[in-house]
Design an enzyme around this catalytic site. Structure first.
Site, PDB file in Angstrom:
ATOM      1  N   GLY A   1     -25.133   9.684  -0.494  1.00 14.50           N
ATOM      2  CA  GLY A   1     -24.876   8.637   0.483  1.00 14.50           C
ATOM      3  C   GLY A   1     -23.468   8.774   1.020  1.00 14.50           C
TER       4      GLY A   1
ATOM      5  CD  GLN B   1     -17.745   7.168   1.216  1.00 14.72           C
ATOM      6  OE1 GLN B   1     -18.934   7.015   1.476  1.00 14.72           O
ATOM      7  NE2 GLN B   1     -17.320   7.752   0.107  1.00 14.72           N
TER       8      GLN B   1
ATOM      9  CB  CYS C   1     -17.457   7.068  -4.948  1.00 12.08           C
ATOM     10  SG  CYS C   1     -16.965   6.590  -3.282  1.00 12.08           S
ATOM     11  CG  LEU C   2     -19.290  12.095  -1.514  1.00 11.21           C
ATOM     12  CD1 LEU C   2     -19.885  12.483  -0.165  1.00 11.21           C
ATOM     13  CD2 LEU C   2     -19.326  13.269  -2.477  1.00 11.21           C
TER      14      LEU C   2
ATOM     15  CG  HIS D   1     -21.753   3.349  -3.803  1.00  8.58           C
ATOM     16  ND1 HIS D   1     -21.184   3.677  -5.021  1.00  8.58           N
ATOM     17  CD2 HIS D   1     -20.998   3.974  -2.870  1.00  8.58           C
ATOM     18  CE1 HIS D   1     -20.125   4.447  -4.811  1.00  8.58           C
ATOM     19  NE2 HIS D   1     -19.993   4.652  -3.512  1.00  8.58           N
ATOM     20  CD  GLU D   2     -22.867   5.297   0.325  1.00  4.67           C
ATOM     21  OE1 GLU D   2     -21.810   5.189   0.979  1.00  4.67           O
ATOM     22  OE2 GLU D   2     -22.966   6.032  -0.680  1.00  4.67           O
TER      23      GLU D   2
ATOM     24  CG  HIS E   1     -18.115   2.923   0.723  1.00  6.32           C
ATOM     25  ND1 HIS E   1     -16.832   3.073   0.243  1.00  6.32           N
ATOM     26  CD2 HIS E   1     -18.884   3.775  -0.009  1.00  6.32           C
ATOM     27  CE1 HIS E   1     -16.832   3.972  -0.737  1.00  6.32           C
ATOM     28  NE2 HIS E   1     -18.060   4.406  -0.928  1.00  6.32           N
TER      29      HIS E   1
END
Ligand code: NI
Length: 170
Positions: free
Chosen positions: A46, A51, A95-96, A137-138, A141
């Site tokens: 994701g 991000q 997480c990226l 999670h996304e 963000h």
């Protein structure tokens, strides 16, 4: 298509609430394709626009193996929001924007998410399992909430300390 550069914690864009998208046009579609490519290249499941430094409410998700619960494969979601949630779950997430950090986060077990697709049509998806976690999670963000914010104060401090160590080792 282009691979975008992923912003790492503590980049301030990650704690900024993203703006809703009014117009879904070719420019946005191209951007979201770039997001998907960036996600795949980074081995993520994701990615949210903040991000990659763009404070807009768009996410891309592709959770392998959740096809039965999901539609299937890659999801482009514009202005996504959770309209129903139930149950509780805690699984280990990455997480990226926090390379190398894996933490267990409490989330809802199932969520119903409403969003617009790339054509502007409203879609509703009922998600469980990893897909439900990924949506939460996304969408966090987009609200400027990173996953460490979902921990209690002690766990959060430990996680951020671990992350600083990981960054120093790089
Ligand atoms: Ni993330």
């Amino acid at each position: 298509m282009a691979v975008l550069s992923v912003r790492l914690w503590p980049d301030p864009v990650l704690t900024t609430k993203a703006k809703p998208v009014d117009v879904i046009d070719d420019e946005l579609r191209k951007f979201m394709e770039d997001m998907a490519l960036t996600m795949y290249k980074a081995d993520g499941v994701g990615l949210a626009a903040p991000q990659v430094g763009v404070s807009k409410r768009v996410i891309v998700i592709d959770v392998p193996g959740d096809e039965q619960e999901a539609g299937s494969g890659l999801i482009y979601a514009v202005n996504p929001k959770v309209i129903h949630k139930e149950g509780a779950n805690a699984i280990t997430e990455g997480c990226l924007s926090f390379p190398g950090l894996d933490i267990k986060v409490k989330r809802s077990e199932k969520v119903t998410v409403e969003y617009q697709d790339l054509n502007g049509a409203v879609q509703t998806i009922k998600a469980g399992g990893t897909l439900a976690i990924c949506f939460q999670h996304e969408i966090d963000h987009l609200d400027g909430i990173v996953f460490t914010e979902r921990l209690g104060p002690v766990s959060k401090r430990l996680a951020l300390r671990d992350y600083e160590k990981l960054r120093r080792l790089k």
